[in-house]
Scaffold this motif. Structure first.
Motif, PDB file in Angstrom:
ATOM      1  N   VAL A  74       0.838  -1.196   0.000  1.00  0.00           N
ATOM      2  CA  VAL A  74       0.000   0.000   0.000  1.00  0.00           C
ATOM      3  C   VAL A  74       0.876   1.249   0.000  1.00  0.00           C
ATOM      4  N   HIS A  75       2.056   1.162   0.599  1.00  0.00           N
ATOM      5  CA  HIS A  75       3.002   2.284   0.555  1.00  0.00           C
ATOM      6  C   HIS A  75       3.397   2.575  -0.890  1.00  0.00           C
ATOM      7  N   ASP A  76       3.676   1.528  -1.659  1.00  0.00           N
ATOM      8  CA  ASP A  76       4.041   1.710  -3.065  1.00  0.00           C
ATOM      9  C   ASP A  76       2.868   2.244  -3.882  1.00  0.00           C
ATOM     10  N   CYS A  77       1.668   1.778  -3.550  1.00  0.00           N
ATOM     11  CA  CYS A  77       0.466   2.276  -4.225  1.00  0.00           C
ATOM     12  C   CYS A  77       0.305   3.774  -3.975  1.00  0.00           C
ATOM     13  N   LEU A  78       0.450   4.188  -2.728  1.00  0.00           N
ATOM     14  CA  LEU A  78       0.298   5.597  -2.381  1.00  0.00           C
ATOM     15  C   LEU A  78       1.396   6.455  -3.012  1.00  0.00           C
ATOM     16  N   SER A  79       2.592   5.892  -3.132  1.00  0.00           N
ATOM     17  CA  SER A  79       3.692   6.621  -3.777  1.00  0.00           C
ATOM     18  C   SER A  79       3.373   6.884  -5.241  1.00  0.00           C
ATOM     19  N   SER A  80       2.821   5.862  -5.915  1.00  0.00           N
ATOM     20  CA  SER A  80       2.446   6.046  -7.326  1.00  0.00           C
ATOM     21  C   SER A  80       1.341   7.087  -7.452  1.00  0.00           C
ATOM     22  N   ILE A 108      -0.799   2.984  -9.769  1.00  0.00           N
ATOM     23  CA  ILE A 108      -1.450   3.916 -10.685  1.00  0.00           C
ATOM     24  C   ILE A 108      -0.462   4.285 -11.788  1.00  0.00           C
ATOM     25  N   LEU A 109      -0.942   4.240 -13.026  1.00  0.00           N
ATOM     26  CA  LEU A 109      -0.060   4.399 -14.183  1.00  0.00           C
ATOM     27  C   LEU A 109      -0.049   5.793 -14.788  1.00  0.00           C
ATOM     28  N   LYS A 110      -1.141   6.552 -14.625  1.00  0.00           N
ATOM     29  CA  LYS A 110      -1.180   7.849 -15.295  1.00  0.00           C
ATOM     30  C   LYS A 110      -2.104   8.807 -14.556  1.00  0.00           C
ATOM     31  N   PRO A 111      -1.957  10.100 -14.832  1.00  0.00           N
ATOM     32  CA  PRO A 111      -2.826  11.077 -14.172  1.00  0.00           C
ATOM     33  C   PRO A 111      -4.292  10.828 -14.513  1.00  0.00           C
ATOM     34  N   TRP A 112      -5.161  11.352 -13.668  1.00  0.00           N
ATOM     35  CA  TRP A 112      -6.598  11.188 -13.896  1.00  0.00           C
ATOM     36  C   TRP A 112      -7.015  11.874 -15.179  1.00  0.00           C
ATOM     37  N   GLU A 113      -7.814  11.179 -15.965  1.00  0.00           N
ATOM     38  CA  GLU A 113      -8.400  11.744 -17.176  1.00  0.00           C
ATOM     39  C   GLU A 113      -9.907  11.575 -17.092  1.00  0.00           C
ATOM     40  N   PRO A 114     -10.690  12.477 -17.709  1.00  0.00           N
ATOM     41  CA  PRO A 114     -12.158  12.361 -17.654  1.00  0.00           C
ATOM     42  C   PRO A 114     -12.623  10.956 -18.035  1.00  0.00           C
ATOM     43  N   LEU A 115     -13.531  10.430 -17.233  1.00  0.00           N
ATOM     44  CA  LEU A 115     -13.994   9.059 -17.414  1.00  0.00           C
ATOM     45  C   LEU A 115     -15.510   9.015 -17.554  1.00  0.00           C
ATOM     46  N   PRO A 116     -16.027   8.580 -18.708  1.00  0.00           N
ATOM     47  CA  PRO A 116     -17.478   8.421 -18.845  1.00  0.00           C
ATOM     48  C   PRO A 116     -17.921   7.178 -18.059  1.00  0.00           C
ATOM     49  N   ILE A 117     -19.015   7.302 -17.341  1.00  0.00           N
ATOM     50  CA  ILE A 117     -19.539   6.149 -16.595  1.00  0.00           C
ATOM     51  C   ILE A 117     -21.061   6.223 -16.609  1.00  0.00           C
ATOM     52  N   GLY A 118     -21.690   5.065 -16.708  1.00  0.00           N
ATOM     53  CA  GLY A 118     -23.148   5.019 -16.736  1.00  0.00           C
ATOM     54  C   GLY A 118     -23.639   3.722 -16.129  1.00  0.00           C
ATOM     55  N   ASP A 119     -24.322   2.901 -16.927  1.00  0.00           N
ATOM     56  CA  ASP A 119     -24.862   1.643 -16.418  1.00  0.00           C
ATOM     57  C   ASP A 119     -23.761   0.650 -16.031  1.00  0.00           C
ATOM     58  N   GLN A 120     -22.593   0.783 -16.658  1.00  0.00           N
ATOM     59  CA  GLN A 120     -21.526  -0.193 -16.449  1.00  0.00           C
ATOM     60  C   GLN A 120     -20.534   0.233 -15.369  1.00  0.00           C
ATOM     61  N   LEU A 121     -20.236  -0.692 -14.468  1.00  0.00           N
ATOM     62  CA  LEU A 121     -19.098  -0.519 -13.565  1.00  0.00           C
ATOM     63  C   LEU A 121     -17.837  -0.535 -14.432  1.00  0.00           C
ATOM     64  N   ILE A 122     -16.840   0.237 -14.076  1.00  0.00           N
ATOM     65  CA  ILE A 122     -15.638   0.313 -14.903  1.00  0.00           C
ATOM     66  C   ILE A 122     -14.432  -0.230 -14.161  1.00  0.00           C
ATOM     67  N   LYS A 123     -13.869  -1.305 -14.694  1.00  0.00           N
ATOM     68  CA  LYS A 123     -12.616  -1.823 -14.152  1.00  0.00           C
ATOM     69  C   LYS A 123     -11.468  -1.020 -14.754  1.00  0.00           C
ATOM     70  N   LEU A 124     -10.642  -0.472 -13.889  1.00  0.00           N
ATOM     71  CA  LEU A 124      -9.537   0.377 -14.333  1.00  0.00           C
ATOM     72  C   LEU A 124      -8.278  -0.423 -14.636  1.00  0.00           C
TER      73      LEU A 124
END
Length: 202
Positions: free
Chosen positions: A29-35, A108-124
């Motif tokens: 989790v430390h590595d996750c938070l660093s990313s 985490i691989l990249k900065p946040w980008e706008p994400l469309p979401i609706g009926d479908q759950l989105i696996k990142l």
């Protein structure tokens, strides 16, 4: 309502599940938070449930029957994983806003980008084992892993109702098309730190 969609221009509230006082989990989790810090994500640690502490009354308390006939539900790590995701599904409903759920071995691989979401759950995360068709008798088609996904309160409600009506089992297996439609981001936004998941082992 069905068909409603939105664009998440800003990063939703994001939680990463970790086990307190567990060396591997806390290191990951430390590595996750660093990313996250490097890419300007805000991520809050959510201290998850150690499956070895779960007893029958815990299942009774949340009104869910564990389906022990499922492939890996005999593992304490899998049960703890279900409970941790369960509490965050409830958190999503409590907040009444989209959230992102990460597991401790996420990167985490990249900065946040706008994400469309609706009926479908989105696996990142990426679609693992694409060549294998995964079908569960209760949830339908599903894809392995749930180490990084974005969901709406309506999605969380469907998962909770399904668990209460049918039973609880592996979180990734529960996210099947008969329960809740889902999709994967292409390319993936979040990856795993290791080749194989460490979550179930813990």
């Amino acid at each position: 309502p069905k068909g409603t969609s939105m664009i998440l221009h800003t990063q939703p509230k994001t939680f990463v599940i970790a086990l307190k006082n567990h060396k591997i989990s806390e290191s990951q989790v430390h590595d996750c938070l660093s990313s996250a810090t490097k890419l300007a994500w805000k991520v809050e640690v959510f201290w998850g449930v150690n499956g070895r502490t779960i007893i029958d009354s815990d299942w009774e308390r949340i009104g869910v029957t564990p389906l022990i006939n499922k492939p890996t539900m005999h593992k304490p790590g899998v049960r703890g994983c279900f409970f941790s995701h369960w509490f965050l599904w409830n958190k999503c409903i409590e907040l009444q806003e989209p959230i992102i759920i990460l597991e401790h071995d996420s990167i985490i691989l990249k900065p946040w980008e706008p994400l469309p979401i609706g009926d479908q759950l989105i696996k990142l995360h990426r679609h693992y084992k694409k060549k294998r068709i995964n079908i569960d008798d209760d949830s339908g088609h599903w894809t392995p892993s749930a180490h990084a996904y974005c969901l709406l309160p309506t999605h969380a409600t469907r998962l909770i109702n399904f668990a209460r009506n049918i039973g609880g089992f592996e979180a990734d297996r529960m996210i099947g098309h008969l329960v809740l439609p889902y999709t994967h981001t292409e390319p993936c936004v979040v990856d795993r730190q290791n080749t194989h998941s460490t979550t179930n082992k813990l």
